[in-house]
Design a protein around this motif. Structure first.
Motif, PDB file in Angstrom:
ATOM      1  N   GLY A 161      -9.196 -12.471  36.584  1.00 44.52           N
ATOM      2  CA  GLY A 161      -7.895 -12.527  37.231  1.00 44.52           C
ATOM      3  C   GLY A 161      -7.869 -11.735  38.519  1.00 44.52           C
ATOM      4  O   GLY A 161      -8.885 -11.204  38.979  1.00 44.52           O
ATOM      5  N   ALA A 162      -6.649 -11.652  39.073  1.00 44.47           N
ATOM      6  CA  ALA A 162      -6.478 -10.947  40.342  1.00 44.47           C
ATOM      7  C   ALA A 162      -5.334  -9.950  40.207  1.00 44.47           C
ATOM      8  O   ALA A 162      -4.447 -10.099  39.365  1.00 44.47           O
ATOM      9  CB  ALA A 162      -6.186 -11.938  41.470  1.00 44.47           C
ATOM     10  N   ALA A 351       1.393 -24.561  29.605  1.00 46.45           N
ATOM     11  CA  ALA A 351       1.113 -23.851  30.843  1.00 46.45           C
ATOM     12  C   ALA A 351       0.566 -22.458  30.567  1.00 46.45           C
ATOM     13  O   ALA A 351      -0.357 -21.984  31.257  1.00 46.45           O
ATOM     14  CB  ALA A 351       2.391 -23.759  31.684  1.00 46.45           C
ATOM     15  N   LEU A 352       1.099 -21.793  29.546  1.00 46.07           N
ATOM     16  CA  LEU A 352       0.617 -20.459  29.189  1.00 46.07           C
ATOM     17  C   LEU A 352      -0.825 -20.517  28.684  1.00 46.07           C
ATOM     18  O   LEU A 352      -1.673 -19.692  29.068  1.00 46.07           O
ATOM     19  CB  LEU A 352       1.530 -19.851  28.123  1.00 46.07           C
ATOM     20  N   THR A 353      -1.092 -21.508  27.850  1.00 47.35           N
ATOM     21  CA  THR A 353      -2.460 -21.660  27.330  1.00 47.35           C
ATOM     22  C   THR A 353      -3.432 -21.998  28.452  1.00 47.35           C
ATOM     23  O   THR A 353      -4.561 -21.453  28.517  1.00 47.35           O
ATOM     24  CB  THR A 353      -2.486 -22.754  26.258  1.00 47.35           C
ATOM     25  N   ALA A 354      -2.986 -22.864  29.352  1.00 50.46           N
ATOM     26  CA  ALA A 354      -3.857 -23.260  30.460  1.00 50.46           C
ATOM     27  C   ALA A 354      -4.164 -22.077  31.375  1.00 50.46           C
ATOM     28  O   ALA A 354      -5.305 -21.907  31.852  1.00 50.46           O
ATOM     29  CB  ALA A 354      -3.205 -24.390  31.252  1.00 50.46           C
ATOM     30  N   TYR A 355      -3.169 -21.237  31.621  1.00 51.69           N
ATOM     31  CA  TYR A 355      -3.426 -20.060  32.453  1.00 51.69           C
ATOM     32  C   TYR A 355      -4.355 -19.076  31.740  1.00 51.69           C
ATOM     33  O   TYR A 355      -5.260 -18.499  32.355  1.00 51.69           O
ATOM     34  CB  TYR A 355      -2.105 -19.357  32.801  1.00 51.69           C
ATOM     35  N   GLN A 356      -4.127 -18.903  30.451  1.00 55.88           N
ATOM     36  CA  GLN A 356      -4.976 -17.989  29.695  1.00 55.88           C
ATOM     37  C   GLN A 356      -6.428 -18.446  29.706  1.00 55.88           C
ATOM     38  O   GLN A 356      -7.354 -17.625  29.740  1.00 55.88           O
ATOM     39  CB  GLN A 356      -4.457 -17.888  28.251  1.00 55.88           C
ATOM     40  N   GLU A 357      -6.620 -19.739  29.707  1.00 53.23           N
ATOM     41  CA  GLU A 357      -7.978 -20.284  29.720  1.00 53.23           C
ATOM     42  C   GLU A 357      -8.531 -20.456  31.135  1.00 53.23           C
ATOM     43  O   GLU A 357      -9.670 -20.883  31.309  1.00 53.23           O
ATOM     44  CB  GLU A 357      -7.983 -21.635  29.005  1.00 53.23           C
ATOM     45  N   GLY A 358      -7.707 -20.154  32.126  1.00 54.09           N
ATOM     46  CA  GLY A 358      -8.177 -20.238  33.506  1.00 54.09           C
ATOM     47  C   GLY A 358      -8.096 -21.620  34.109  1.00 54.09           C
ATOM     48  O   GLY A 358      -8.593 -21.846  35.215  1.00 54.09           O
ATOM     49  N   ALA A 359      -7.425 -22.560  33.397  1.00 56.39           N
ATOM     50  CA  ALA A 359      -7.325 -23.927  33.912  1.00 56.39           C
ATOM     51  C   ALA A 359      -6.172 -24.096  34.894  1.00 56.39           C
ATOM     52  O   ALA A 359      -6.145 -25.056  35.662  1.00 56.39           O
ATOM     53  CB  ALA A 359      -7.154 -24.905  32.747  1.00 56.39           C
ATOM     54  N   GLU A 363       1.302 -19.024  38.824  1.00 56.03           N
ATOM     55  CA  GLU A 363       2.577 -19.567  39.297  1.00 56.03           C
ATOM     56  C   GLU A 363       3.053 -20.715  38.411  1.00 56.03           C
ATOM     57  O   GLU A 363       4.241 -20.828  38.112  1.00 56.03           O
ATOM     58  CB  GLU A 363       2.430 -20.042  40.738  1.00 56.03           C
ATOM     59  N   THR A 364       2.120 -21.544  37.963  1.00 54.21           N
ATOM     60  CA  THR A 364       2.495 -22.665  37.088  1.00 54.21           C
ATOM     61  C   THR A 364       3.093 -22.161  35.777  1.00 54.21           C
ATOM     62  O   THR A 364       4.105 -22.678  35.297  1.00 54.21           O
ATOM     63  CB  THR A 364       1.261 -23.534  36.804  1.00 54.21           C
ATOM     64  N   ALA A 365       2.482 -21.129  35.204  1.00 51.04           N
ATOM     65  CA  ALA A 365       2.986 -20.580  33.944  1.00 51.04           C
ATOM     66  C   ALA A 365       4.352 -19.924  34.126  1.00 51.04           C
ATOM     67  O   ALA A 365       5.233 -20.058  33.271  1.00 51.04           O
ATOM     68  CB  ALA A 365       1.985 -19.578  33.385  1.00 51.04           C
TER      69      ALA A 365
END
Length: 407
Positions: A161-162, A351-359, A363-365
């Protein structure tokens, strides 16, 4: 069905200072309506009715008798007389009729005032339930924002992450926490308003329990049938009766007033013994302007009849409008509950799962979480508006939230 007795606890240094659950008074919708029937405002209307009934008894009073005592230096030393008016031409009955008609108006005003208090209590309870729902939704959004912040920090620790993601997530979490604080203050304010409406101490902590009303409503035809006994219609009819009673009283005032008069002359040197005189007198109402009073009463009656016609027209229109608003509110609530909110929950979860997995990016989440929070807030609002529309529909049909009124 939506349950509104949810206690949301947010411990913050400058928070709303909610009392412990054991100190709170949990009130169902039925409890609030029942308590409203004993509110101070309703006690006052009962006193008005007792005063109006007392005026009916007072109207049966006869005119006051007159007594005179006189003397002179040449004839009788003492002359005493009395005059007793006899209301034989219906003046007392006419006055009682006016007082009884006015008492009916007071009763009608009392019914309308009582309905307003019950309606205010019902809407105050619904407003508190909505505030509690908003607080619950805000707490869920705060929990989700905190989870998103935790994920952002975890991704930063793993090098995936950043720093900007952590800062953004922390700002979103702070915003969500602030929304919880504001929601809790609003909930406390609505509780104070409900307590005040019911005549309780405003510092008393009040919470709602049970389901919001309004999912089922009487058929429009049944409500239309009750418009002829609507309290507003009844009040207008009683006002017409007052004008008719006033016209009758004015007609009766055209008759003369009969009085029995008597006098006693004592120690009159021209008369042996005590002289007693009896007689009748008539007071002629030649300048009483009874005709003008009759015309005024008849004109007032015509005006009241015109008002009743306008009231009936408005009641019919208000009932149809209230039924349309209830139908719209029910459709909105059902669509949000069964379609929109579940779909938005699924989007936020993905969206939360996708962000957690880096997909996906952060901002989307965050956008998905905010959209979910907005959808939940819309559902809370829709449920409250459905309940309010139900109260307004019953009111338009001549019923109240306590179930009083024509079936």
């Amino acid at each position: 069905m939506f349950r509104v007795g949810i206690a949301v606890v947010c411990v913050v240094a400058s928070g709303a200072g909610s009392a412990a659950a054991d100190d709170a008074t949990s009130v169902t919708f039925a409890d609030a309506v029942a308590a409203a029937q004993h509110a101070p405002a309703l006690v006052a209307t009962q006193a008005d009715i007792r005063a109006a009934d007392a005026r009916i008894d007072a109207a049966s009073a006869w005119p006051s008798p007159g007594v005179r005592v006189e003397t002179n230096r040449l004839t009788a030393k003492v002359v005493a007389g009395a005059s007793v008016p006899l209301p034989v031409f219906g003046t007392v009955g006419a006055a009682q009729r006016v007082a009884a008609a006015e008492a009916n108006v007071v009763r009608s005003d009392s019914v309308v005032a009582d309905r307003e208090v019950i309606r205010a209590a019902a809407l105050a309870w619904i407003a508190l339930a909505r505030a509690e729902g908003d607080a619950a939704a805000a707490a869920l959004s705060a929990t989700q924002a905190k989870e998103l912040e935790t994920i952002a920090k975890g991704r930063l620790d793993t090098g995936a992450g950043a720093v900007v993601d952590v800062s953004t997530a922390s700002a979103a979490r702070a915003r969500a926490d602030l929304a919880v604080i504001a929601a809790n203050y609003e909930r406390a304010a609505r509780g104070a308003e409900l307590a005040g409406t019911l005549g309780w101490d405003a510092r008393r902590t009040v919470t709602t329990a049970g389901a919001l009303p309004g999912n089922e409503a009487p058929a429009l035809g049944d409500l239309e049938h009750g418009l002829t006994t609507h309290p507003e219609h009844a009040r207008a009819a009683h006002r017409i009766a007052v004008t008719e009673a006033n016209a009758h009283e004015a007609r009766v005032s055209r008759f003369p007033t009969l009085a029995v008069e008597g006098a006693v002359a004592v120690d009159d040197p021209e008369t042996p013994g005590t002289d007693v005189m009896l007689g009748l007198s008539l007071d002629l109402p030649l300048f009483g302007r009874a005709g003008d009073r009759i015309r005024a009463a008849n004109a007032t009656g015509d005006a009241e009849r015109a008002r009743m016609k306008a009231i009936d027209t408005q009641l019919a229109a208000s009932l149809v409008a209230a039924e349309h608003r209830w139908q719209a509110a029910k459709e909105t609530e059902q669509q949000l509950e069964t379609t929109i909110v579940p779909a938005q929950e699924n989007v936020a979860k993905l969206a939360l799962t996708a962000y957690q997995e880096g997909a996906r990016d952060l901002e989307t989440a965050i956008i998905a979480a905010r959209d979910l929070a907005a959808a939940r807030a819309e559902l809370v609002t829709a449920r409250a508006e459905l309940a309010s529309a139900w109260v307004e529909l019953l009111d338009a049909g001549g019923r109240d939230a306590a179930g009083r009124g024509q079936p």
